[in-house]
Design a protein around this motif. Structure first.
Motif, PDB file in Angstrom:
ATOM      1  N   UNK A   1      36.173  71.757   1.321  1.00 65.97           N
ATOM      2  CA  UNK A   1      35.568  70.741   2.173  1.00 65.97           C
ATOM      3  C   UNK A   1      34.527  69.910   1.445  1.00 65.97           C
ATOM      4  N   UNK A   2      33.722  70.538   0.579  1.00 68.04           N
ATOM      5  CA  UNK A   2      32.638  69.787  -0.069  1.00 68.04           C
ATOM      6  C   UNK A   2      33.153  68.779  -1.094  1.00 68.04           C
ATOM      7  N   UNK A   3      34.450  68.817  -1.398  1.00 70.01           N
ATOM      8  CA  UNK A   3      35.101  67.783  -2.202  1.00 70.01           C
ATOM      9  C   UNK A   3      35.959  66.887  -1.314  1.00 70.01           C
ATOM     10  N   UNK A   4      36.612  67.481  -0.322  1.00 72.95           N
ATOM     11  CA  UNK A   4      37.508  66.723   0.558  1.00 72.95           C
ATOM     12  C   UNK A   4      36.763  65.622   1.307  1.00 72.95           C
ATOM     13  N   UNK A   5      35.572  65.933   1.814  1.00 76.60           N
ATOM     14  CA  UNK A   5      34.831  64.933   2.603  1.00 76.60           C
ATOM     15  C   UNK A   5      34.460  63.709   1.762  1.00 76.60           C
ATOM     16  N   UNK A   6      33.769  63.886   0.627  1.00 76.25           N
ATOM     17  CA  UNK A   6      33.440  62.680  -0.149  1.00 76.25           C
ATOM     18  C   UNK A   6      34.657  61.968  -0.728  1.00 76.25           C
ATOM     19  N   UNK A   7      35.725  62.709  -1.068  1.00 70.97           N
ATOM     20  CA  UNK A   7      36.890  62.037  -1.643  1.00 70.97           C
ATOM     21  C   UNK A   7      37.600  61.182  -0.600  1.00 70.97           C
ATOM     22  N   UNK A   8      37.466  61.532   0.686  1.00 76.58           N
ATOM     23  CA  UNK A   8      38.067  60.728   1.748  1.00 76.58           C
ATOM     24  C   UNK A   8      37.173  59.567   2.162  1.00 76.58           C
ATOM     25  N   UNK A   9      35.872  59.732   1.993  1.00 73.28           N
ATOM     26  CA  UNK A   9      34.928  58.741   2.512  1.00 73.28           C
ATOM     27  C   UNK A   9      34.710  57.554   1.577  1.00 73.28           C
ATOM     28  N   UNK A  10      34.921  57.731   0.285  1.00 65.94           N
ATOM     29  CA  UNK A  10      34.639  56.632  -0.643  1.00 65.94           C
ATOM     30  C   UNK A  10      35.567  55.450  -0.400  1.00 65.94           C
ATOM     31  N   UNK A  11      36.800  55.721   0.020  1.00 69.52           N
ATOM     32  CA  UNK A  11      37.726  54.639   0.316  1.00 69.52           C
ATOM     33  C   UNK A  11      37.543  54.074   1.710  1.00 69.52           C
ATOM     34  N   UNK A  12      37.034  54.904   2.624  1.00 73.65           N
ATOM     35  CA  UNK A  12      36.799  54.446   3.990  1.00 73.65           C
ATOM     36  C   UNK A  12      35.659  53.448   4.027  1.00 73.65           C
ATOM     37  N   UNK A  13      34.610  53.741   3.255  1.00 68.71           N
ATOM     38  CA  UNK A  13      33.478  52.836   3.132  1.00 68.71           C
ATOM     39  C   UNK A  13      33.809  51.774   2.085  1.00 68.71           C
ATOM     40  N   UNK A  14      33.114  50.631   2.154  1.00 66.23           N
ATOM     41  CA  UNK A  14      33.424  49.524   1.248  1.00 66.23           C
ATOM     42  C   UNK A  14      32.221  49.110   0.418  1.00 66.23           C
ATOM     43  N   UNK A  15      32.492  48.571  -0.755  1.00 67.09           N
ATOM     44  CA  UNK A  15      31.446  47.970  -1.589  1.00 67.09           C
ATOM     45  C   UNK A  15      31.258  46.551  -1.049  1.00 67.09           C
ATOM     46  N   UNK A  16      30.661  46.470   0.161  1.00 63.10           N
ATOM     47  CA  UNK A  16      30.605  45.179   0.840  1.00 63.10           C
ATOM     48  C   UNK A  16      29.720  44.170   0.114  1.00 63.10           C
ATOM     49  N   UNK A  17      28.767  44.671  -0.681  1.00 61.07           N
ATOM     50  CA  UNK A  17      27.930  43.731  -1.440  1.00 61.07           C
ATOM     51  C   UNK A  17      28.782  42.896  -2.399  1.00 61.07           C
ATOM     52  N   UNK A  18      29.719  43.569  -3.083  1.00 62.62           N
ATOM     53  CA  UNK A  18      30.615  42.845  -3.997  1.00 62.62           C
ATOM     54  C   UNK A  18      31.521  41.904  -3.224  1.00 62.62           C
ATOM     55  N   UNK A  19      32.080  42.388  -2.110  1.00 67.04           N
ATOM     56  CA  UNK A  19      32.982  41.556  -1.329  1.00 67.04           C
ATOM     57  C   UNK A  19      32.286  40.292  -0.826  1.00 67.04           C
ATOM     58  N   UNK A  20      31.056  40.449  -0.338  1.00 70.69           N
ATOM     59  CA  UNK A  20      30.282  39.287   0.133  1.00 70.69           C
ATOM     60  C   UNK A  20      30.048  38.308  -1.013  1.00 70.69           C
ATOM     61  N   UNK A  21      29.642  38.830  -2.162  1.00 74.91           N
ATOM     62  CA  UNK A  21      29.328  37.974  -3.307  1.00 74.91           C
ATOM     63  C   UNK A  21      30.554  37.191  -3.773  1.00 74.91           C
ATOM     64  N   UNK A  22      31.680  37.866  -3.890  1.00 74.25           N
ATOM     65  CA  UNK A  22      32.891  37.201  -4.376  1.00 74.25           C
ATOM     66  C   UNK A  22      33.397  36.195  -3.345  1.00 74.25           C
ATOM     67  N   UNK A  23      33.314  36.540  -2.068  1.00 68.29           N
ATOM     68  CA  UNK A  23      33.747  35.612  -1.023  1.00 68.29           C
ATOM     69  C   UNK A  23      32.938  34.317  -1.080  1.00 68.29           C
ATOM     70  N   UNK A  24      31.627  34.453  -1.299  1.00 69.27           N
ATOM     71  CA  UNK A  24      30.777  33.262  -1.385  1.00 69.27           C
ATOM     72  C   UNK A  24      31.123  32.446  -2.626  1.00 69.27           C
TER      73      UNK A  24
END
Length: 355
Positions: free
Chosen positions: A287-310
């Motif tokens: 579990x202590x590997x399964x949780x973070x390995x599933x969450x990194x893709x669920x969450x987004x690097x939105x700072x990069x996405x915002x910057x590139x979109x602009x």
């Protein structure tokens, strides 16, 4: 919100815990100011060099740089210690997630929402969510991992590996998906954005981290991150104010657009989590590997996405608006996922099993 234990909640600072609230307030502020002072926002929009808006570039660096200081590339030496978790997250993040996000975007914006959104706007929103789908989380995943008592070393390794891959894979994947969906993207601007908002912050973060470690070890790094973290949140909120200042007239005319953009983002977030989480369970990953390995893709690097979109489409673009909606929905979604993971940890073997 969601039911998380007091010890888990302690992993979120005040700003992170209420990030969606701050973003909502920034949206309201941007809409208000944009309608009161349109000339000010027009002047800010004109401050560009090589398709890079200078005020936003400063704000994005304020967001990204503190996160990059926390990335320890020395952790790459441990890349083989938890191979199964790393395989799951890399396959999901780079071979599945960008393409399912693009497919959901095409489904909703080109078919389901036809008649609700003008065609040109629909293509712009599609471009924004494609950018979100191609950028797995870099910083907040440390928070989500902490809330599930994830393996800190493994989390650091997966972030470091994903950052290295992002340098080389983000631009080609985005260009390919935008091309497939008939959205024109200038390669030179895309590559400039990756260099400016990924490669250079990573280099600056690495050099800063090395200097801090040489002087005071990891404690010095943690103290530095604590000092600069408020600037990261402030940079995000001011960027949101600017974006919605430019989008004010459009949003006030069509407020339903925020909800429509959120629909495919919500489906993608929960779908990607359950795909990765289910794969980890089927493979017998602790579990202590399964949780973070599933969450990194669920969450987004939105700072990069915002910057590139602009950079690619402009401050007042629908693409930039879509990436900010991603910020708005992310924290509630991730907290609900944290709560679910903590309640289902008995599905997984304890540390010491296959990983």
């Amino acid at each position: 919100m969601t039911d998380i234990s007091p010890s888990a909640a302690a992993g979120l600072g005040t700003f992170e815990r209420w990030l969606s609230v701050w973003v909502a307030l920034a949206i309201g502020t941007g809409l208000l100011l944009g309608n009161i002072f349109p000339s000010v926002f027009s002047a800010l929009a004109s401050l560009e060099i090589a398709s890079v808006n200078l005020p936003v570039a400063v704000l994005i660096w304020a967001m990204v740089y503190p996160m990059m200081v926390g990335v320890d590339f020395g952790a790459l030496r441990q890349v083989g210690d938890k191979p199964k978790g790393l395989v799951v997250t890399l396959v999901v993040n780079w071979l599945i997630k960008p393409f399912t996000m693009a497919a959901l975007g095409v489904l909703f914006f080109n078919y389901v929402f036809v008649g609700l959104i003008p065609p040109d706007d629909a293509q712009a929103y599609l471009a924004g969510i494609i950018l979100l789908g191609a950028a797995p989380c870099t910083a907040m995943v440390f928070v989500w991992s902490n809330l599930t008592r994830g393996d800190a070393t493994y989390t650091l390794v997966q972030v470091s590996v994903n950052d290295v891959i992002m340098i080389f894979a983000f631009a080609p994947i985005v260009a390919f998906l935008l091309g497939v969906t008939d959205i024109v993207v200038p390669w030179d601007t895309l590559l400039l954005s990756v260099g400016l908002y990924v490669l250079l912050p990573l280099l600056a973060g690495y050099l800063t981290r090395r200097n801090l470690v040489s002087k005071g070890g990891e404690q010095s790094v943690d103290a530095f991150k604590s000092r600069v973290q408020p600037f990261s949140i402030l940079g995000l909120l001011v960027t949101v104010v600017l974006l919605f200042g430019f989008q004010g007239e459009v949003i006030l005319d069509r407020p339903l657009v925020i909800v429509l953009i959120a629909v495919p983002l919500l489906i993608q977030s929960y779908g990607i989590f359950f795909l990765a989480y289910g794969a980890a369970r089927a493979w017998g990953i602790p579990f202590n590997v399964a949780a973070p390995c599933a969450m990194i893709g669920t969450s987004n690097f939105f700072e990069l996405a915002v910057a590139v979109a602009i950079s690619l489409f402009g401050l007042g673009s629908g693409a930039a608006l879509a990436t900010v909606v991603g910020v708005l929905v992310e924290v509630p979604v991730m907290l609900s996922i944290v709560a679910f993971a903590n309640r289902t940890q008995h599905w997984f073997p304890k540390e010491g099993g296959a990983s």
